[in-house]
Scaffold this motif. Structure first.
Motif, PDB file in Angstrom:
ATOM      1  N   TYR A 180      68.328  25.012   8.475  1.00 44.39           N
ATOM      2  CA  TYR A 180      67.575  25.974   9.284  1.00 44.39           C
ATOM      3  C   TYR A 180      66.811  25.275  10.405  1.00 44.39           C
ATOM      4  N   ARG A 181      66.102  24.226  10.071  1.00 45.81           N
ATOM      5  CA  ARG A 181      65.285  23.538  11.084  1.00 45.81           C
ATOM      6  C   ARG A 181      66.167  22.896  12.164  1.00 45.81           C
ATOM      7  N   GLY A 227      68.034  30.077  12.117  1.00 46.62           N
ATOM      8  CA  GLY A 227      67.599  29.098  13.100  1.00 46.62           C
ATOM      9  C   GLY A 227      68.052  29.446  14.503  1.00 46.62           C
ATOM     10  N   PHE A 287      67.307  25.577  14.611  1.00 46.81           N
ATOM     11  CA  PHE A 287      66.288  26.454  15.191  1.00 46.81           C
ATOM     12  C   PHE A 287      66.246  26.383  16.715  1.00 46.81           C
ATOM     13  N   ARG A 336      58.476  27.997  16.822  1.00 53.30           N
ATOM     14  CA  ARG A 336      58.794  26.852  15.974  1.00 53.30           C
ATOM     15  C   ARG A 336      59.349  27.373  14.656  1.00 53.30           C
ATOM     16  N   PRO A 337      60.057  26.532  13.901  1.00 55.98           N
ATOM     17  CA  PRO A 337      60.586  26.994  12.613  1.00 55.98           C
ATOM     18  C   PRO A 337      59.469  27.454  11.677  1.00 55.98           C
ATOM     19  N   TYR A 338      59.758  28.468  10.882  1.00 58.68           N
ATOM     20  CA  TYR A 338      58.786  28.975   9.912  1.00 58.68           C
ATOM     21  C   TYR A 338      59.525  29.248   8.610  1.00 58.68           C
ATOM     22  N   VAL A 339      59.089  28.560   7.552  1.00 61.86           N
ATOM     23  CA  VAL A 339      59.823  28.574   6.284  1.00 61.86           C
ATOM     24  C   VAL A 339      58.939  29.065   5.142  1.00 61.86           C
TER      25      VAL A 339
END
Length: 223
Positions: free
Chosen positions: A113-114, A89, A117, A125-128
């Motif tokens: 993680y988010r 993040g 970030f 933007r967060p990517y999971v």
């Protein structure tokens, strides 16, 4: 259950630390007195080598061939809300959450993680990605048969003996199981996605929706 997704109790690995195989691996892999470098520093070094701007403390450069300038997409994989999730993040990197091995902590990992970030050149933007162990066949019954050796394989790892060659359904059916054995593999077996296409698709949709995954990473293990 969270939104229809099974989140089992955490698995406790303490018994593996005292196993002979764990001691053997430690003896083979750990040099006497060696200390691992900080994880964040290792990741920073890798990113610098890929960019081509690595310098050591004395200003000396080093170059990774192949690798430098290759445009490699760097991911961090995490099984909990620990350092990997936080670092992915903070660096603005994509993150893979490990549901198929550590289902109990997948939501914690994704949330950490988010929360950590920060946008980067790689991502705004967060990517999971979330992993899932999947076995699909034309019918639920056939899929269950194909997946039937999986508990014995997981038991061999978690029992401290090391992974056995993946057994056939016939070989697995001949195994003797104790209640302790079943408890040892319960979280992994119940969080496998096994069945006909419609069955598995619906369960994967739940996994995606509950975790907010941008993509799923699917692994399939059969004889």
């Amino acid at each position: 259950m969270v939104g229809g997704l099974l989140i089992p109790p955490p698995f406790w690995y303490a018994h593996l630390v005292g196993s002979p195989r764990f001691a053997l691996a430690s003896a083979l892999l750990h040099q006497p007195g060696a200390q691992p470098p900080p994880f964040a520093g290792q990741v920073a070094d890798i990113l610098a080598l890929l960019r081509g701007d690595y310098r050591d403390a004395d200003g000396l450069d080093a170059h990774a061939v192949p690798g430098e300038g290759a445009g490699v997409q760097v991911w961090l994989l995490g099984s909990s809300g620990g350092e990997s999730a936080r670092l992915a993040g903070a660096l603005g990197l994509p993150f893979a959450a490990n549901y198929h091995v550590s289902p109990a902590t997948v939501l914690e990992a994704v949330a950490t993680y988010r929360a950590a970030f920060r946008p980067s050149a790689a991502l705004n933007r967060p990517y999971v990605s979330v992993s899932a162990d999947v076995v699909v066949a034309d019918t639920d019954a056939r899929a269950r048969r194909l997946a039937s050796p999986y508990p014995a394989w997981v038991r061999s790892i978690r029992g401290g003996g090391g992974a056995i060659p993946f057994p056939s359904p016939e070989r697995a059916a001949a195994d003797t199981w104790t209640d302790a054995d079943r408890d040892l593999v319960d979280d992994r077996v119940r969080t496998q996605f096994v069945g006909a296409p419609d069955t598995v698709t619906e369960r994967l949709r739940v996994l995606r929706d509950v975790t907010g995954a941008d993509e799923l990473l699917v692994t399939t293990i059969t004889h």
